[in-house]
Design a protein around this motif. Structure first.
Motif, PDB file in Angstrom:
ATOM      1  N   LEU A  22       0.651  -1.110  -0.169  1.00 39.91           N
ATOM      2  CA  LEU A  22       0.083   0.028  -0.106  1.00 39.91           C
ATOM      3  C   LEU A  22       0.808   1.276   0.104  1.00 39.91           C
ATOM      4  CD1 LEU A  22      -2.856   1.025   0.130  1.00 39.91           C
ATOM      5  CD2 LEU A  22      -2.580   0.851   2.491  1.00 39.91           C
ATOM      6  N   GLU A  40      -6.176   7.960  -3.349  1.00 40.41           N
ATOM      7  CA  GLU A  40      -6.873   7.490  -2.442  1.00 40.41           C
ATOM      8  C   GLU A  40      -8.012   6.534  -3.200  1.00 40.41           C
ATOM      9  OE1 GLU A  40      -6.930   7.062   1.213  1.00 40.41           O
ATOM     10  OE2 GLU A  40      -5.110   7.824   0.715  1.00 40.41           O
ATOM     11  N   THR A  43      -6.153   3.550  -4.417  1.00 40.48           N
ATOM     12  CA  THR A  43      -5.717   2.435  -3.499  1.00 40.48           C
ATOM     13  C   THR A  43      -6.734   2.113  -2.514  1.00 40.48           C
ATOM     14  OG1 THR A  43      -5.041   4.235  -2.064  1.00 40.48           O
ATOM     15  CG2 THR A  43      -3.307   3.149  -3.664  1.00 40.48           C
ATOM     16  N   SER A  47      -6.531  -0.584   0.447  1.00 41.11           N
ATOM     17  CA  SER A  47      -6.557  -0.108   1.971  1.00 41.11           C
ATOM     18  C   SER A  47      -7.769  -0.976   2.663  1.00 41.11           C
ATOM     19  CB  SER A  47      -6.932   1.420   1.942  1.00 41.11           C
ATOM     20  OG  SER A  47      -8.092   1.769   1.477  1.00 41.11           O
ATOM     21  N   TYR A  50      -5.941  -3.961   3.676  1.00 44.13           N
ATOM     22  CA  TYR A  50      -5.193  -3.905   4.810  1.00 44.13           C
ATOM     23  C   TYR A  50      -5.838  -3.823   6.070  1.00 44.13           C
ATOM     24  CZ  TYR A  50      -1.760  -1.572   7.556  1.00 44.13           C
ATOM     25  OH  TYR A  50      -0.966  -1.192   8.781  1.00 44.13           O
ATOM     26  N   ARG A  51      -7.038  -2.916   6.090  1.00 42.87           N
ATOM     27  CA  ARG A  51      -7.910  -2.977   7.204  1.00 42.87           C
ATOM     28  C   ARG A  51      -8.474  -4.136   7.745  1.00 42.87           C
ATOM     29  NH1 ARG A  51     -10.454   1.888   4.846  1.00 42.87           N
ATOM     30  NH2 ARG A  51      -8.914   3.585   4.746  1.00 42.87           N
TER      31      ARG A  51
END
Length: 85
Positions: A22, A40, A43, A47, A50-51
């Motif tokens: 990321l 933003e 990605t 993201s 990732y969260r």
């Protein structure tokens, strides 16, 4: 307990890999001259991934703590009842 250890190692690897990917993607897109809003947007799915992997910790850490407490209780019980027949 072994499943928890393997899960922890796998989760740690995935979180680190997702974080690096990321960050590299964001840096590359910013270097290409995209606006922060466009970065933003591009990605967004990375993201979210990732969260999601970070949310795994919410479940993993309490399980790890439970196993640590049980292991400590087991060790203490062994020493208390070592000579018990």
């Amino acid at each position: 307990m072994l499943i928890n250890v393997v899960s922890g190692l796998t989760g740690k690897f995935l979180i680190e890999r997702a974080r690096k990917r990321l960050g590299a993607t964001r840096s590359r897109l910013l270097a290409e001259g995209l606006s922060p809003a466009d970065v933003e947007e591009r990605t967004h799915w990375d993201s979210l991934t990732y969260r999601a992997v970070k949310q795994w910790r919410v479940i993993h850490v309490p399980i790890t703590l439970a196993f640590a407490v049980l292991a400590l209780a087991h060790i203490i019980a062994i020493f208390l009842f070592w000579s018990w027949k």
